[in-house]
Design an enzyme around this catalytic site. Structure first.
Site, mmCIF file in Angstrom:
data_model
loop_
_atom_site.group_PDB
_atom_site.id
_atom_site.type_symbol
_atom_site.label_atom_id
_atom_site.label_comp_id
_atom_site.label_asym_id
_atom_site.label_seq_id
_atom_site.Cartn_x
_atom_site.Cartn_y
_atom_site.Cartn_z
ATOM 1 N N ASP A 69 115.021 22.738 7.631
ATOM 2 C CA ASP A 69 114.779 22.919 9.028
ATOM 3 C C ASP A 69 115.748 24.017 9.530
ATOM 4 O O ASP A 69 116.682 24.442 8.984
ATOM 5 C CB ASP A 69 115.222 21.689 9.803
ATOM 6 C CG ASP A 69 114.132 20.637 9.609
ATOM 7 O OD1 ASP A 69 114.488 19.330 10.008
ATOM 8 O OD2 ASP A 69 113.276 20.916 8.832
ATOM 9 N N ASP B 147 121.578 21.159 10.960
ATOM 10 C CA ASP B 147 121.313 20.302 10.003
ATOM 11 C C ASP B 147 120.744 20.828 8.626
ATOM 12 O O ASP B 147 121.166 20.766 7.652
ATOM 13 C CB ASP B 147 120.626 19.078 10.509
ATOM 14 C CG ASP B 147 121.418 17.984 10.794
ATOM 15 O OD1 ASP B 147 120.837 16.872 11.153
ATOM 16 O OD2 ASP B 147 122.578 17.778 10.411
ATOM 17 N N GLU C 121 113.148 19.199 2.720
ATOM 18 C CA GLU C 121 114.329 18.088 3.378
ATOM 19 C C GLU C 121 113.482 17.139 4.081
ATOM 20 O O GLU C 121 112.757 17.101 5.234
ATOM 21 C CB GLU C 121 115.258 18.673 4.407
ATOM 22 C CG GLU C 121 116.183 17.940 5.206
ATOM 23 C CD GLU C 121 116.673 18.815 6.281
ATOM 24 O OE1 GLU C 121 116.379 20.040 6.608
ATOM 25 O OE2 GLU C 121 117.438 18.201 7.261
ATOM 26 N N ASP D 92 117.376 24.414 12.008
ATOM 27 C CA ASP D 92 118.392 24.137 13.052
ATOM 28 C C ASP D 92 119.847 23.987 12.024
ATOM 29 O O ASP D 92 119.647 24.097 10.851
ATOM 30 C CB ASP D 92 118.162 22.745 13.387
ATOM 31 C CG ASP D 92 117.907 21.362 12.500
ATOM 32 O OD1 ASP D 92 117.501 20.491 12.928
ATOM 33 O OD2 ASP D 92 118.132 21.944 11.459
#
Ligand code: 28F
Length: 640
Positions: free
Chosen positions: A501, A505, A428, A503
């Site tokens: 990632d 997101d 990403e 997290d």
């Protein structure tokens, strides 16, 4: 072995011994999947009683000691001496392989069970198993230990109401056989129980988990059967017609029931069963119904002049856009094919399914022109989009859109020509691209950056999808093309690894990618090509020691292992994103094939992602509100 064993006992022991020696031959694996298979075997015997019309109540209890109890209110396993074995039928069913109602015409017309290895296999793989049979106002009891050794002969231990009949079985899986786990998973059982209740209308199944502090207790009863199943499957979608089409019929001893309803999405859900067994790979029942549905819609469209004579007829894919359909076939002697026995092979069923369903669906369309018109219009739009997509593909091919050349700038390909060792990391953003390109093995590892949130495939058809730059770069990199030109043999990588990632997101992007793969590249998931990388969330350093951990739990567990004085000098930094990691860290923690831990994505993960996606990104607001209400507590910042 004491002296009174005779030839018959030897045969019994050999049978069960064979099961203990090679359990995988009988239940597939001794993993969690095999553990739960034991439950299905026992439940299927109770369901057989229900399908025969003698049982309408089943209870399943996960006990505190992780033994499991199944109760039914059927006739009760016969307690008399079995004419073939010379021992009671109860003992026969639980000690002789394939002795249940499924084989040798045990009195059942149709019988389910995952190819019914029978209850004796459950006994063989259990530390202990006990059976209670209620009939003739008596309670009969028998217990087995160590995989099928009778502890007590079948004996009457109590009286009971004269109108009480049924069978209760409790078993404890043997931990020496189920080394991975002997802990039952409530949700796995719940999903299967719900499916069985949908497939057996009017059957009440109670599921109770006695292990939890807050006891879980859920009842499944669907008097509407498959109609309620379709309603449930469409619960997060917007249907385009209210009434759920439901047909059933029987011919030459084969029973076919179908329920279907269209929604306004672009994908379809088609489930088919034979004697309650999920035929994941379809078969003659499904083909008969599918082909007939396509023919019926085309006929109606032509006869009602909705389709002009020179219009293209609808393809199967056109008429299945937005379709949710469940097919249930009951067959006295089903032949299952394929490696996982997930396909019905009986050739006579294709015509029976076609005749039985065909009459009904054509009559339904004539009697419900408004519904028929909506379905034809939906197929019309799908057909036009298909033709547009074909044009878009041809167009983009001529302009080099879908081939590798002008996508090259994005894809950092790997040099190996061996597809089995080639891997594609989808990352990403450009910063992650930077770290990944440096951390990768350029011979076997390609990197493709995806910028931001790829488009919402929930609301787009293939033609619109193909116009999206990000999507086109994915399709180009895969090499398989898409839609009716998809060819898995052209896949350019053996592993497609989603590396987002750690997290929320990143999880969101992963859900979007998973949904895209599930909707347009399902065979890649089904064939085990899709993985999720697991980048570390924290980097813990003390002195020269560096430790990466995946999540909060691993962090806490690791810190607990450190002596107090070290902990004081420990510093923990949360990894912002892959782009902030230096290449060596990324390689050793997430990319190096000898050190990384990949999560293989299976179709259930993708279905869950797809369901989540529909809730989070679909048009229906209500399911989204409900989801947030139920999950808001544990979602830090849900950015929809
Ligand atoms: C908790 C699990 O296993 N229920 C069962 C029956 C009822 C009969 C049966 C079973 C016929 C000859 C094989 C009774 N009366 N629940 C269960 N309920 N098995 S298993 O018969 C056994 C077969 O040998 C039954 C008349 N016919 C059948």
């Amino acid at each position: 072995m004491n002296e009174h064993y005779n030839e018959k006992d030897i045969q019994i022991l050999e049978g069960l011994e064979a099961v203990k020696k090679r359990p995988g031959m009988y239940i597939g694996t001794t993993s969690s999947k095999g553990l739960h298979h034991l439950i299905w075997e026992i439940i299927d015997n109770a369901i057989d009683e229900a399908m025969a019309g003698y049982c309408d109540d089943i209870e399943i209890i996960i006990n505190k000691d992780n033994s499991l109890t199944v109760k039914d209110d059927g006739r009760g396993i016969p307690t008399g001496i079995h004419e073939k074995t010379g021992i009671s039928t109860v003992e026969t069913v639980y000690t002789i392989l394939h002795a249940g109602g499924k084989f040798g015409g045990g009195g059942y017309k149709v019988s389910g069970g995952l190819h019914g290895v029978g209850a004796s296999v459950v006994n063989a793989l259990s530390s202990w198993l006990e059976v209670y049979v209620y009939h003739n106002s008596k309670v009969h009891y028998m217990k087995f230990e160590n995989g099928g050794d009778p502890v007590t002969p079948l004996s009457i231990i109590d009286e009971c109401d004269s109108n009480r009949t049924g069978t209760t079985v409790t078993f404890k899986p043997n931990p020496d056989i189920f080394k991975e786990t002997t802990i039952f998973d409530y949700d796995i059982i719940k999903n299967k129980v719900r499916e069985l209740a949908f497939l057996n209308k009017g059957l009440r199944i109670l599921l109770l988990d006695d292990r939890e502090i807050e006891k879980k207790k859920e009842e499944f009863l669907y008097n509407g059967g498959l109609v309620e199943y379709v309603k449930y499957l469409n619960r997060n979608n917007q249907s385009i017609h209210d009434v759920i089409i439901n047909t059933e019929g029987e011919k030459d001893g084969v029973f076919i029931e179908v329920a279907l309803q269209y929604n306004n999405s672009y994908n379809n859900t088609l489930l088919s069963f034979v004697n309650n067994i999920n035929t994941h790979d379809g078969g003659t029942h499904e083909e008969g119904v599918r082909n007939t549905l396509t023919r019926a819609i085309n006929n109606y469209a032509k006869n009602s002049k909705l389709l002009k004579d020179n219009d293209d007829t609808f393809t199967g894919d056109d008429v299945r856009e937005g379709l949710v359909m469940v097919i249930s076939c009951k067959h006295p002697d089903p032949q299952f094919e394929g490696q996982t026995k997930g396909r019905l092979g009986n050739i006579e069923v294709r015509k029976i399914a076609s005749d039985v369903f065909g009459q009904e669906i054509e009559r339904f369309f004539l009697e419900n022109p408004d519904v028929a018109k909506k379905i034809v219009e939906k197929s019309m739009l799908a057909s036009r989009a298909r033709i547009a997509a074909k044009k878009a593909r041809e167009l983009s091919r001529t302009k080099g859109g879908l081939d590798l050349t002008n996508q090259w700038g994005k894809l950092a390909d790997c040099s190996s020509k061996d597809p089995f060792e080639r891997e594609l990391f989808i990352v990403e953003g450009d910063s992650a691209m930077g770290s990944a390109k440096l951390g990768r093995n350029p011979k076997t590892q390609a990197i493709l950056p995806i910028k931001g949130k790829i488009i919402n495939v929930e609301k787009s058809r293939l033609d619109k999808i193909l116009s999206n730059e990000e999507i086109r770069s994915l399709i180009t990199a895969f090499g398989t093309s898409i839609g009716d030109e998809f060819d898995i043999a052209k896949l350019r990588y053996n592993k497609i690894i989603l590396m987002t990632d750690a997290d929320v997101d990143g999880a969101h992007i992963r859900t979007l990618l998973l949904t895209f793969l599930y909707r347009f590249f399902k065979p890649l998931i089904e064939n085990g090509h899709v993985y999720a990388a697991q980048p570390p969330l924290f980097k813990i350093t003390h002195g020269k020691t560096v430790k990466y951990v995946l999540n909060d739990q691993e962090k806490d567990d690791y810190l607990e292992t450190l002596p107090e004085d070290i902990r004081k000098k420990t510093n923990i930094n949360r990894q912002k994103g892959l782009g902030e990691m230096d290449a060596i860290d990324l390689r050793v923690t997430t990319m190096d094939i000898n050190q990384r831990i990949l999560l293989k994505i299976n179709i259930d993960d993708a279905i869950l992602a797809d369901e989540m996606f529909t809730i989070l990104m679909g048009e229906e607001v209500e399911p989204r509100r409900k989801f947030i209400e139920e999950n808001a507590l544990n979602v830090k910042n849900l950015d929809i």
